[in-house]
Design a protein around this motif. Structure first.
Motif, PDB file in Angstrom:
ATOM      1  N   GLY A 125       0.893  -1.260  -0.062  1.00  0.00           N
ATOM      2  CA  GLY A 125      -0.139  -0.104   0.009  1.00  0.00           C
ATOM      3  C   GLY A 125       0.788   1.188   0.002  1.00  0.00           C
ATOM      4  O   GLY A 125       1.752   1.245   0.805  1.00  0.00           O
ATOM      5  N   ASP A 160      -4.877   7.141  -2.407  1.00  0.00           N
ATOM      6  CA  ASP A 160      -6.056   7.950  -2.539  1.00  0.00           C
ATOM      7  C   ASP A 160      -5.657   8.954  -3.700  1.00  0.00           C
ATOM      8  O   ASP A 160      -4.565   8.502  -4.380  1.00  0.00           O
ATOM      9  N   CYS A 215     -15.221   3.037  -5.940  1.00  0.00           N
ATOM     10  CA  CYS A 215     -14.700   2.476  -4.724  1.00  0.00           C
ATOM     11  C   CYS A 215     -14.929   1.158  -4.393  1.00  0.00           C
ATOM     12  O   CYS A 215     -14.139   0.334  -3.848  1.00  0.00           O
ATOM     13  N   TYR A 247     -12.437  -0.863  -5.955  1.00  0.00           N
ATOM     14  CA  TYR A 247     -11.025  -0.723  -5.645  1.00  0.00           C
ATOM     15  C   TYR A 247     -10.820  -1.898  -4.298  1.00  0.00           C
ATOM     16  O   TYR A 247      -9.864  -2.381  -4.201  1.00  0.00           O
ATOM     17  N   GLU A 248     -11.999  -1.658  -3.549  1.00  0.00           N
ATOM     18  CA  GLU A 248     -12.072  -2.831  -2.373  1.00  0.00           C
ATOM     19  C   GLU A 248     -11.876  -4.248  -2.882  1.00  0.00           C
ATOM     20  O   GLU A 248     -11.056  -5.085  -2.203  1.00  0.00           O
ATOM     21  N   GLN A 274       1.607  -1.383   4.556  1.00  0.00           N
ATOM     22  CA  GLN A 274       0.683  -0.280   4.031  1.00  0.00           C
ATOM     23  C   GLN A 274       1.303   0.986   4.607  1.00  0.00           C
ATOM     24  O   GLN A 274       1.800   1.023   5.834  1.00  0.00           O
ATOM     25  N   ARG A 287     -14.697   2.469   4.433  1.00  0.00           N
ATOM     26  CA  ARG A 287     -13.941   1.742   3.452  1.00  0.00           C
ATOM     27  C   ARG A 287     -13.774   2.788   2.267  1.00  0.00           C
ATOM     28  O   ARG A 287     -14.210   4.052   2.439  1.00  0.00           O
ATOM     29  N   THR A 288     -13.276   2.401   1.035  1.00  0.00           N
ATOM     30  CA  THR A 288     -12.928   3.329   0.192  1.00  0.00           C
ATOM     31  C   THR A 288     -14.035   4.145  -0.274  1.00  0.00           C
ATOM     32  O   THR A 288     -15.219   3.570  -0.793  1.00  0.00           O
ATOM     33  N   MET A 325      -8.942   5.276   0.226  1.00  0.00           N
ATOM     34  CA  MET A 325      -9.050   4.064   1.003  1.00  0.00           C
ATOM     35  C   MET A 325      -9.727   4.470   2.338  1.00  0.00           C
ATOM     36  O   MET A 325      -9.199   5.399   2.948  1.00  0.00           O
ATOM     37  N   THR A 370     -10.219   0.079   5.572  1.00  0.00           N
ATOM     38  CA  THR A 370      -9.480  -0.664   4.510  1.00  0.00           C
ATOM     39  C   THR A 370      -8.026  -0.584   5.003  1.00  0.00           C
ATOM     40  O   THR A 370      -7.272  -1.572   4.946  1.00  0.00           O
TER      41      THR A 370
END
Ligand code: GLP
Length: 258
Positions: A33, A67, A111, A114-115, A127, A149-150, A180, A184
């Motif tokens: 991340g 992001d 979003c 992405y998750e 991360q 979450r995102t 995120m 997340t």
């Protein structure tokens, strides 16, 4: 949370790079991340140097950025996609990289996808995080749900002002972002937070020694099973127990060191 205090920003980046090296030795196809902002720039330079020297191999990694600004295309120089190309992806190769698309028409769909992509990649192993001066992580501003979450977020006036230095005028800083969520980020197996300078001292103290609260999103990391915070002396200056953190680090068993 492990708190490591280093004498300056360069030493912080060096320690962080050692953690990346260990992660890549343990798992060559790690899911990383990644973060933007001025904080990780020194670390990215080191990773590039280490990759060119053959000390690490990033070519099997999959990356997910935290992001992106809504409304900026990936070719806009201040987009986080352009930032990542400049500082990392144009300099070393990774297997796959992901950054939310700031121009997506359907933000909720983006979003959710992405998750899903993070899950499909097996979750984030390491991360990297910077810290906003108000205690935000990613773009999760104070008040963000600790389980979020995102999703789309609206920046605070303070973050717009903090980030205005990258734009011609504060009016050009986008007000909306996709980030995120705190939840997340919390799902990553190891969270590594870096912070330099006096301007981060208040946020660092609140994150480490304050209550766990949505008003300081980074404080949720007190509950994370594997979180490392590396700061320079100036960013550590608000920590009441800084002597203890130094003591712990000095007495760390050799096998625990990066
Ligand atoms: C932005 C980013 C964060 C970053 C923060 C701090 O808000 N979305 O991920 O941590 O800025 O930026 P800097 O590292 O420049 O202090």
């Amino acid at each position: 949370m492990e708190v490591i205090i280093k004498s300056n920003a360069d030493e912080v980046s060096r320690e962080a790079a050692a953690i990346f090296r260990r992660q890549l030795r343990e798992k060559t196809d790690s899911v990383l991340g990644l973060a933007t902002g001025s904080t990780p720039v020194g670390l990215y330079d080191r990773l590039v140097m280490m990759a060119r020297a053959g000390e690490i191999d990033l070519s099997h990694t999959t990356t997910f950025n935290l992001d992106e600004y809504v409304g900026l295309s990936s070719s806009h120089p201040q987009s986080y996609a352009a930032f990542m190309r400049r500082h990392l992806f144009d300099r070393v190769s990774v297997a796959r990289w992901h950054i939310p698309d700031g121009k997506a028409r359907d933000i909720p769909r983006l979003c959710a996808d992405y998750e899903e992509a993070i899950l499909e990649a097996g979750g984030i192993d390491l991360q990297l995080l910077g810290l906003g001066s108000d205690g935000h992580i990613g773009f999760n501003e104070p008040g963000s749900s600790l389980g979020s979450r995102t999703r789309l977020k609206t920046l605070t006036a303070r973050t717009v002002a903090d980030n205005a230095r990258y734009f011609a005028s504060p009016g050009e800083v986008p007000r909306h972002v996709v980030t995120m969520g705190v939840g997340t980020i919390f799902d990553a197996r190891h969270c590594l937070v870096l912070a330099f300078g006096e301007g981060k001292a208040g946020a660092v103290a609140a994150m480490v020694e304050g209550p766990v609260t949505a008003m300081v999103p980074a404080s949720v990391l007190q509950m994370h099973p594997v979180c490392t915070l590396i700061v320079d002396e100036a960013a550590a200056s608000g920590l009441e127990r800084r002597d203890y953190y130094r003591w712990v680090y000095e007495n760390k068993p050799a096998w625990q060191r990066a």
